[in-house]
Write an enzyme that holds these catalytic residues in place. Structure first.
Site, PDB file in Angstrom:
ATOM      1  N   GLY A  48       0.764  -1.239   0.000  1.00 54.00           N
ATOM      2  CA  GLY A  48       0.000   0.000   0.000  1.00 54.00           C
ATOM      3  C   GLY A  48       0.800   1.297   0.000  1.00 54.00           C
ATOM      4  CG  ASP A 103      -1.051   1.490   3.330  1.00 52.29           C
ATOM      5  OD1 ASP A 103      -0.733   1.198   4.505  1.00 52.29           O
ATOM      6  OD2 ASP A 103      -1.609   0.685   2.568  1.00 52.29           O
ATOM      7  CG  ASP A 106      -7.872  -0.499  10.294  1.00 57.43           C
ATOM      8  OD1 ASP A 106      -8.671   0.182  10.925  1.00 57.43           O
ATOM      9  OD2 ASP A 106      -8.210  -1.547   9.712  1.00 57.43           O
ATOM     10  CE  LYS A 134      -9.947   2.934   7.729  1.00 53.44           C
ATOM     11  NZ  LYS A 134     -10.282   1.546   7.350  1.00 53.44           N
ATOM     12  CG  ASP A 162      -5.585  -3.909  -2.198  1.00 56.17           C
ATOM     13  OD1 ASP A 162      -5.219  -3.529  -1.074  1.00 56.17           O
ATOM     14  OD2 ASP A 162      -5.844  -5.099  -2.457  1.00 56.17           O
ATOM     15  NE  ARG A 168      -2.152  -3.137  -4.405  1.00 57.87           N
ATOM     16  CZ  ARG A 168      -2.212  -3.309  -3.085  1.00 57.87           C
ATOM     17  NH1 ARG A 168      -2.116  -2.279  -2.287  1.00 57.87           N
ATOM     18  NH2 ARG A 168      -2.357  -4.508  -2.576  1.00 57.87           N
TER      19      ARG A 168
HETATM   20  P1  5GP Z   1      -3.654  -2.483  10.901  1.00 55.51           P
HETATM   21  O1  5GP Z   1      -2.657  -3.584  11.134  1.00 55.51           O
HETATM   22  O2  5GP Z   1      -3.214  -1.152  11.447  1.00 55.51           O
HETATM   23  O3  5GP Z   1      -5.027  -2.867  11.378  1.00 55.51           O
HETATM   24  O4  5GP Z   1      -3.848  -2.352   9.355  1.00 55.51           O
HETATM   25  C1  5GP Z   1      -2.859  -1.886   8.554  1.00 55.51           C
HETATM   26  C2  5GP Z   1      -3.028  -2.365   7.134  1.00 55.51           C
HETATM   27  O5  5GP Z   1      -4.369  -2.747   6.842  1.00 55.51           O
HETATM   28  C3  5GP Z   1      -2.697  -1.251   6.170  1.00 55.51           C
HETATM   29  O6  5GP Z   1      -1.334  -1.206   5.863  1.00 55.51           O
HETATM   30  C4  5GP Z   1      -3.569  -1.611   4.971  1.00 55.51           C
HETATM   31  O7  5GP Z   1      -2.885  -2.498   4.139  1.00 55.51           O
HETATM   32  C5  5GP Z   1      -4.761  -2.299   5.563  1.00 55.51           C
HETATM   33  N1  5GP Z   1      -5.931  -1.396   5.702  1.00 55.51           N
HETATM   34  C6  5GP Z   1      -6.446  -0.900   6.848  1.00 55.51           C
HETATM   35  N2  5GP Z   1      -7.520  -0.112   6.617  1.00 55.51           N
HETATM   36  C7  5GP Z   1      -7.680  -0.098   5.268  1.00 55.51           C
HETATM   37  C8  5GP Z   1      -8.607   0.555   4.389  1.00 55.51           C
HETATM   38  O8  5GP Z   1      -9.529   1.312   4.776  1.00 55.51           O
HETATM   39  N3  5GP Z   1      -8.433   0.327   3.062  1.00 55.51           N
HETATM   40  C9  5GP Z   1      -7.466  -0.484   2.568  1.00 55.51           C
HETATM   41  N4  5GP Z   1      -7.404  -0.627   1.254  1.00 55.51           N
HETATM   42  N5  5GP Z   1      -6.568  -1.106   3.365  1.00 55.51           N
HETATM   43  C10 5GP Z   1      -6.676  -0.916   4.698  1.00 55.51           C
END
Ligand code: 5GP
Length: 177
Positions: A48, A103, A106, A134, A162, A168
């Protein structure tokens, strides 16, 4: 406001390419100031972050090293909560100033699982730059040193991000309708 379709879902424009470019430039300016006279190693998290990384790098005026790593933890619209693989961290990061490029942060799980591996190698410093964050989705809190845009807890695509492999290449960032 444009509506687009990726696979089976509709998305609406959320951040224009001009808005993103301006913010990426501001983050680069901040990094240029903060790392003046230093030579940080940027670790960009694939897939990403490739677009954010490429655009940010164009505006860096300091000496900067870059490597890409891959941590797969996401499938479809929801985090699987599993870290599948980490590929590509061959650099020796001992004593280096590290900046992680993400990117989107979350839940924070990806960083939570990955950061200990880096700290284990004793970098001199470590900061995190993420284009999107977020805050409402946080399960694993991190100090995020550079944040492009805090966004609501809705799925987004575009500008490197994506939805099941597609979207992307979009220049803008779109939010699930
Ligand atoms: P985390 O481990 O912080 O929950 O998530 C991180 C990864 O989840 C990011 O690098 C991304 O690849 C994916 N991700 C989280 N939220 C989104 C979103 O709203 N859209 C997309 N496309 N990917 C997300």
């Amino acid at each position: 406001m444009a509506v687009i379709k990726v696979h089976d879902k509709e998305f609406i424009t959320y951040l224009s390419s001009e808005t993103i470019e301006k913010r990426v430039r501001e983050i680069a300016d901040e990094i240029n100031r903060d790392y003046s006279g230093k030579r940080p190693l940027f670790i960009s998290i694939l897939n990403g972050a490739f677009m954010f990384t490429a655009d940010l790098f164009r505006y860096l005026t300091i000496d900067a090293e870059l490597c890409f790593i891959k941590i797969a933890s996401y499938k479809g619209l929801k985090s699987t909560g599993k870290i599948v693989t980490t590929i590509g961290l061959e650099e020796d990061i001992f004593g280096k100033d590290i900046v992680i490029l993400e990117d989107i942060v979350d839940t924070g799980k990806t960083l939570h699982d990955f950061l200990p591996k880096l700290f284990h190698q004793q970098p001199n410093s470590l900061k995190i730059a993420t284009l999107l964050h977020k805050p409402e989705a946080t399960e694993y809190p991190h100090q995020l040193d550079y944040v492009g845009f805090p966004i609501p807890n809705k799925f987004v695509v575009g500008y490197g991000l994506d939805y099941d492999g597609l979207g992307r290449n979009l220049k803008e960032i779109y939010q699930l309708k």
